[in-house]
Scaffold this active site. Sequence first.
Site, PDB file in Angstrom:
ATOM      1  N   GLN A 148      39.373  42.359  48.158  1.00 12.96           N
ATOM      2  CA  GLN A 148      39.243  41.793  46.808  1.00 12.96           C
ATOM      3  C   GLN A 148      38.567  40.433  46.882  1.00 12.96           C
ATOM      4  O   GLN A 148      39.039  39.526  47.578  1.00 12.96           O
ATOM      5  CB  GLN A 148      40.634  41.659  46.165  1.00 12.96           C
ATOM      6  N   ASP A 177      34.129  50.402  48.671  1.00 15.48           N
ATOM      7  CA  ASP A 177      33.406  49.497  47.763  1.00 15.48           C
ATOM      8  C   ASP A 177      31.901  49.595  47.988  1.00 15.48           C
ATOM      9  O   ASP A 177      31.117  49.123  47.163  1.00 15.48           O
ATOM     10  CB  ASP A 177      33.853  48.048  48.004  1.00 15.48           C
ATOM     11  N   LYS A 205      43.687  48.792  39.641  1.00 13.03           N
ATOM     12  CA  LYS A 205      43.335  49.717  40.720  1.00 13.03           C
ATOM     13  C   LYS A 205      44.561  50.467  41.228  1.00 13.03           C
ATOM     14  O   LYS A 205      44.510  51.685  41.465  1.00 13.03           O
ATOM     15  CB  LYS A 205      42.670  48.944  41.872  1.00 13.03           C
TER      16      LYS A 205
END
Length: 927
Positions: free
Chosen positions: A98, A123, A54
């Site tokens: 995460q 997200d 990422k």
Amino acid sequence: KFLLGFYSSVHRQVRECLKKDVGQMKLQDPNFRPGLVVLQVGDRDDSNLYISMKLKAAAEIGINATHMRLPKTATEEEVLHSITEVNENSSFHGLIVQLPLDSIHKIDTEKVTNAVAPEKDVDGLTSINAGKLSRGDLGDCFIPCTPNGCMELIRQTGVSVAGKRAVVIGRSKIVGAPMHDLLLWNHATVTTCHSKTVDLPGEVGKADILVVGIGKAEMVKGDWIKKGAVVIDCGINHIPDKSKASGKRVVGDVHYASAKEQAGFITPVPGGVGPMTVAMLMANTVLSAKRFLDSHKSGNWNISYTKLNLQKPVPSDIAISRSCVPKPIDRLAREVGLLSDEVELYGKTKAKVQLNIIKRLQAQPDGKYVVVTGITPTPLGEGKSTTTIGLVQALGAHMKLNVFACVRQPSQGPTFGIKGGAAGGGYSQVIPMEEFNLHLTGDIHAITAANNLVAAAIDARMFHEATQSDKALYNRLVPLSGGQRTFSPIQINRLKKLGIEKTDPSTLTEEEITRFARLDIEPSSVTWQRVLDTNDRFLRKITIGQSPTEKGHTREAQFDITVASEIMAVLALTSSLEDMRQRLAKMVVATSRSGEPITTEDLGVSGALTVLMRDAIKPNLMQTLEGNPVFVHAGPFANIAHGNSSILADKIALKLVGPEGFVVTEAGFGADIGMEKFFNIKCRYSGLRPHVVVLVATVRALKMHGGGPTVGLHEFRSNLELLEKGCSNMRKQIENAQHFGVPVVVAVNGFKTDTEAELDLVCSMAKAAGAFDAVRCSHWAEGGAGAVALGQAVQRASEAPSNFKFLYDLELPIADKIRIIGQKIYGADDIELLPEAQRKVELYTKQGFGNLPICMAKTHLSLSHEADKKGVPTGFVLPIRDIRASVGSGFLFPLVGTMPTIPGLPTRPCFYDIDLDPETEQVNGLF
């Protein structure tokens, strides 16, 4: 159709498109960059791998990505605190938590996920974004990255989703459930299968589009799949493989070898959905940044106004202020484009604004800049503050333009003395007026503390130098600590100033020790006074040092009122924290016996002053009665200082209003004083150029200038002849504004005793004198509605040609600059430098201060130096009694006559009427 190259091409296309989008944003604002935070708890290898992918993708696109790593010992509270910090940081537009959270403590993943601000949830996992997706609000939410990536891959195949039968295997919150919603709202007929589904192969065989995210290696076989179907495999599984160095290989949830024989398109694992998920994460971050940029464009306001309930007769100012409920100040801040992390709340009605907003908005164009000034006033004032607020209310609440007022913070001295408050009046006020007129956010108290620290440092230094030998003085200035002596940074600065390029205290010679340790201040040359924000005539001349502990080191001194402190003028003229630090360091407080200027930096106190002033430098946000934003910041005296609010407040406001908006500020006293200093001092340091001058005039003051009695002693009736004669003062002040090349609009501030004929006469004479326009105003009684004509005139004038210029060149000798002001602005025949003034001209020229602008300290009640000379005095010579230097502020101020710097209390001060209601805690008696 099955080659990895096809999907690599798709990833590349998406990445290039995002790079272009970021480039476009930078063109819009060169200082802007999309920001992403990846929050990790613990140190899992798989998480580290995903995060590195990422961060790499973000760097390639031009996103500023930050890896925020918390240890395995992090608690839920610590994780939530970190999320809140990112939520409130305007430089970050996306936040990824995460998963899984690798902590030794129990952490509620759902709670943590939902703590992310929905507008930063790139997200797409918060309940709010999930809810919007399930309702079909696709344009107002973030779509989870894996389903979004799947949809992009389907689109790239060229297969239309609408009308197709789609099957999703798996119902997780990350893939299955949002994938179902996304396909549904793209008009597919969707079936979701899971572990309880009967006849899974049969369901799969019906699918035109198959998306699999079940987490079981190669579970879906090729013979289940309909011929020609689009197959998207979201699975990542490891199976044993002795041919690999690791002993295992990665496979999907679909048996690729058999499925590719049936499928029209199929994504490989790895290399299919995974990279596209990362790409969609970047796309969401860029989208979030775009939304932020669009919603925070300069001038993009979404402001509501407060409707006034006008009463007749007009109640007292405090009654009006109390009758209006102010908007919560954080709401007003949002309405005018301020971000939450740029605002420090001081209760519900006032806030400070962080200076980092200047950097965020520096590429944005400025709005229109208007200064409100007045004719030579009566002792009661002619309503400049009221007109400033009334004009702002008219431009904003009634003409629907973005507008900010920028005004000075009033001293508490007059509030408890004779003049009362300074928040405007009637239905044109800054509210709450008790907050405005009393402590506000403590800026004046900070100046008092900083100023008096300097005063204490001066006398302490003179005392210690007079009572110690050079060596003893040096040893105390540079004390032993841990067996060593070390210079502080501020002492290093003094050594450099003296030309001593040494950093080891033990290496100085005796001569260098003497030069360093002794400032050798001449006591009679001390120009720095102690201050107090109270009217107290008995502090105008005092003797200090009378205690036996001071060993006879007495001297005469005085107190000034706090707003007369040079630190107040520094605050008003500074452009940044660094600039303020430099200005505070340059303040000259005395002269040495050898004729050298002694500064606060020499005293070693300038750093401490900056610390005391670190909050005061931030402008204060308040509001008008009608809900317009107001910056209240700095309040320097208008005689010995320049009488204008801060440059910082004006600069921030000009960015916030946008190119079609207005910033209206006020200059103290009449145009001959406040306006002249606004142009020649404030605009010179700010670099800002005004568009319009609003000159406030009243019938009562013009009658006084025509020979009528002093206002306040007794009333007199309409007298057009007297009024016409008094208009000479207005004509002269219009001419003074025109010296600077700026259009003038005259605002005739009406009183109920004025007649129609009087108001018409003033307007016609103003226009004849060269004003762009002249309009009557009734904002005191009617609020913004009573100043709409003024607002319209100001708007027209702002579009007229302007040829701004300064009155004098800084390189001219000091006497010549004073002469130009005296002759052109006041109408004097010449100036006369009295002996002390002449001595100061020579001293300041020798010390290198001759190129500073001039700040005349003169009575505001007359164009001349004599307060009783009204109208337009002629045939006079302007006597300059003394000249003093405000080197930190950046000007010299000649004294024309005697200038009291701390007012006294009258026989019956305002404080007789001021009290607190113990039940309601309301302040009574302010006006």
